[in-house]
Design a protein around this motif. Structure first.
Motif, PDB file in Angstrom:
ATOM      1  N   GLY A  43       0.833   4.257  -1.720  1.00  0.00           N
ATOM      2  CA  GLY A  43       1.897   3.411  -1.188  1.00  0.00           C
ATOM      3  C   GLY A  43       2.018   2.072  -1.866  1.00  0.00           C
ATOM      4  N   GLU A  44       0.877   1.505  -2.292  1.00  0.00           N
ATOM      5  CA  GLU A  44       0.935   0.179  -2.903  1.00  0.00           C
ATOM      6  C   GLU A  44       1.605   0.203  -4.279  1.00  0.00           C
ATOM      7  OE1 GLU A  44      -2.641  -1.773  -3.918  1.00  0.00           O
ATOM      8  OE2 GLU A  44      -3.569  -0.033  -4.889  1.00  0.00           O
ATOM      9  N   ARG A  45       1.827   1.401  -4.832  1.00  0.00           N
ATOM     10  CA  ARG A  45       2.539   1.503  -6.108  1.00  0.00           C
ATOM     11  C   ARG A  45       4.034   1.210  -5.945  1.00  0.00           C
ATOM     12  NH1 ARG A  45       0.094   7.019  -8.975  1.00  0.00           N
ATOM     13  NH2 ARG A  45      -2.119   6.658  -8.466  1.00  0.00           N
ATOM     14  N   VAL A  52       3.373  -0.340   4.034  1.00  0.00           N
ATOM     15  CA  VAL A  52       2.548   0.871   4.038  1.00  0.00           C
ATOM     16  C   VAL A  52       1.793   0.983   5.365  1.00  0.00           C
ATOM     17  CG1 VAL A  52       0.619   2.061   2.933  1.00  0.00           C
ATOM     18  CG2 VAL A  52       2.310   0.846   1.531  1.00  0.00           C
ATOM     19  N   GLY A  53       1.234  -0.130   5.810  1.00  0.00           N
ATOM     20  CA  GLY A  53       0.527  -0.143   7.097  1.00  0.00           C
ATOM     21  C   GLY A  53       1.440   0.203   8.260  1.00  0.00           C
ATOM     22  N   THR A 103       9.601   6.260  -4.091  1.00  0.00           N
ATOM     23  CA  THR A 103       9.599   5.667  -2.751  1.00  0.00           C
ATOM     24  C   THR A 103      10.107   6.664  -1.717  1.00  0.00           C
ATOM     25  OG1 THR A 103      10.003   3.477  -3.707  1.00  0.00           O
ATOM     26  CG2 THR A 103      10.422   3.741  -1.352  1.00  0.00           C
ATOM     27  N   VAL A 104      11.146   7.398  -2.075  1.00  0.00           N
ATOM     28  CA  VAL A 104      11.746   8.364  -1.145  1.00  0.00           C
ATOM     29  C   VAL A 104      10.782   9.508  -0.849  1.00  0.00           C
ATOM     30  CG1 VAL A 104      13.621  10.022  -0.811  1.00  0.00           C
ATOM     31  CG2 VAL A 104      14.102   7.782  -1.815  1.00  0.00           C
ATOM     32  N   GLU A 373      -3.638  -8.062   1.971  1.00  0.00           N
ATOM     33  CA  GLU A 373      -3.047  -8.910   0.932  1.00  0.00           C
ATOM     34  C   GLU A 373      -3.334 -10.385   1.170  1.00  0.00           C
ATOM     35  OE1 GLU A 373       1.066  -7.620   1.007  1.00  0.00           O
ATOM     36  OE2 GLU A 373       0.734  -6.449  -0.819  1.00  0.00           O
ATOM     37  N   LEU A 374      -3.642 -10.751   2.414  1.00  0.00           N
ATOM     38  CA  LEU A 374      -3.905 -12.165   2.731  1.00  0.00           C
ATOM     39  C   LEU A 374      -5.349 -12.563   2.487  1.00  0.00           C
ATOM     40  CD1 LEU A 374      -1.905 -12.490   6.095  1.00  0.00           C
ATOM     41  CD2 LEU A 374      -1.217 -13.335   3.834  1.00  0.00           C
ATOM     42  N   ILE A 375      -6.304 -11.700   2.890  1.00  0.00           N
ATOM     43  CA  ILE A 375      -7.716 -12.095   2.847  1.00  0.00           C
ATOM     44  C   ILE A 375      -8.612 -11.089   2.122  1.00  0.00           C
ATOM     45  CG2 ILE A 375      -7.573 -13.521   4.922  1.00  0.00           C
ATOM     46  CD1 ILE A 375      -8.638 -11.213   6.546  1.00  0.00           C
TER      47      ILE A 375
END
Length: 423
Positions: A43-45, A52-53, A103-104, A373-375
């Protein structure tokens, strides 16, 4: 009472008759757990991780909301038939990846997998309990747990090797595993009896639940504080494991030399399979207050340490964390059943506890997608363990108001297995 040789021989014969079904469980959980592990790295691609989460957690929420109609459909059309249907949908999830990952197709794969998981848990439980002779129901459920856990261990072991492949090959592996699962279903004994025809286990209602949320919440207050604490433990534990299954595949995909970390995803359920009986005996003989106190403490501390050790220590802390989780859970389960003198609302209480578990599997990936992505991964896992500490603190206050009395352990059924993986 010891089983007579003739009865023992008959039981083994019945269990062997269902060998195709145990093989189905291994292959389905092998493919299903592998697909779930690939969702966050793939998903991160294409998408931000918070989306994604949301997609992963949203799938669990859909399962939660459709639990009641799914149960009625299983009764209407047959357990084995809908297990074939749900496995076919999972194969379509793999086809989406094979056809070229965009993505689809990625989102379509998650949608198909959600349909694949929808009937799996309740369908397997209903089929096993409907088919099992009353005297062998406990063994049937144990084999269900062992077979599913074995599939998860296999998926965890090969994850680091699958992550380096092109998406088309990932999808092909999933297709083969789930295709084999579908084939084995055609060799399983046909289901002819409803799971509601006979109660075969004291914990029958824990596995077969079908209640609307507003009906469930009315029952939980009658067995306080044990029921509330067990509900909270299921919620925070499932949230924690949901975070683990989101973060660890990402760490494996981003870092080199993480072979042991793949096995780490399987160690959580492996710990329960290995120690379940011993912990059950410990709960029978040891003070419940002590077991809950140290169980929650071990679970929270080892859960926090997991994020900073991605080698063999991850396996150790993962094993200890789940052992603490199970230690507290068994004791709370025993306490709750000792408080429930009439057992008039077993189904509703079981439904609430399972509801909390399902909700945790929705919250975990959503929280992980935002926090990662934050920590970063390590602190995200730490944040996942913080709610466990909070439950430990709540327990300290509640135990002063509601002390645990001497329990009659002879009347308490063994705690059902709670999966530490997607189901």
């Amino acid at each position: 009472m010891k089983m007579k040789p003739l009865e023992n021989h008959a039981t083994k014969g019945i269990l062997w008759a269902f060998l195709p079904f145990w093989i189905f469980l291994v292959f389905f959980k092998f493919g299903g757990a592998l697909h779930y592990s690939l969702v966050s790295p793939l998903g991160e691609r294409f998408l931000p991780l918070w989306i994604v989460g949301l997609l992963m957690g949203g799938g669990s929420l859909v399962q939660l909301m459709l639990d009641v109609p799914a149960g009625y459909l299983l009764d209407r059309f047959g357990y084995l038939r809908l297990l074939k249907f749900t496995t076919f949908f999972f194969i379509l999830a793999a086809v989406c990846i094979v056809s070229g990952l965009t993505t689809v197709t990625y989102i379509l794969s998650i949608i198909m997998a959600t349909a694949g998981w929808l009937f799996f848990g309740p369908g397997v439980n209903a089929y096993v309990l409907a088919q099992a002779p009353t005297a062998s129901a406990g063994r049937f459920m144990s084999l269900r747990d062992i077979s599913g856990s074995l599939g998860v261990v296999f998926a965890s072991a090969i994850l680091p090797f699958v992550l380096v492949l092109a998406p088309e090959y990932m999808g092909l592996i999933l297709m083969i595993l789930l295709g084999l699962a579908l084939i084995t279903l055609f060799f399983c004994p046909k289901d002819t009896v409803s799971v509601h025809a006979e109660k075969k286990l004291e914990t029958h209602h824990y596995y077969i639940r079908r209640h609307y949320v507003h009906d469930l919440l009315k029952s939980i207050g009658k067995l306080n504080p044990a029921s509330t604490l067990l509900l909270l433990l299921n919620l925070v534990a499932s949230t924690f494991y949901g975070i683990i299954w989101f973060v660890v595949p990402l760490v494996i995909a981003h870092q080199a030399n993480t072979g042991l970390l793949g096995l780490g995803l399987g160690v959580f359920d492996f710990a329960v399979v290995v120690l379940g009986y011993a912990l059950g005996n410990l709960a029978d003989k040891t003070d419940k207050r002590t077991l809950i106190f140290f169980g929650l403490l071990i679970f929270s501390i080892c859960g926090m340490l997991l994020g900073f050790n991605y080698g063999w220590l991850f396996l150790l802390f993962g094993f200890l964390a789940t052992s603490g989780d199970e230690m507290a859970g068994i004791s709370l389960w025993s306490w709750m059943h000792a408080l429930d003198k009439e057992h008039a609302a077993d189904g509703q209480v079981a439904g609430v506890i399972n509801l909390a578990e399902d909700l945790g599997w929705a919250i975990g990936p959503i929280a992980a997608g935002i926090l990662y992505e934050l920590i970063g991964g390590s602190w995200t896992i730490v944040c996942g363990a913080v709610p466990i500490v909070m439950v430990w603190v709540v327990y300290q206050f509640m135990i002063r108001k509601f002390p645990i009395k001497k329990l009659d352990m002879a009347s308490i059924p063994r705690k059902p297995h709670r999966a530490r993986h997607k189901k």
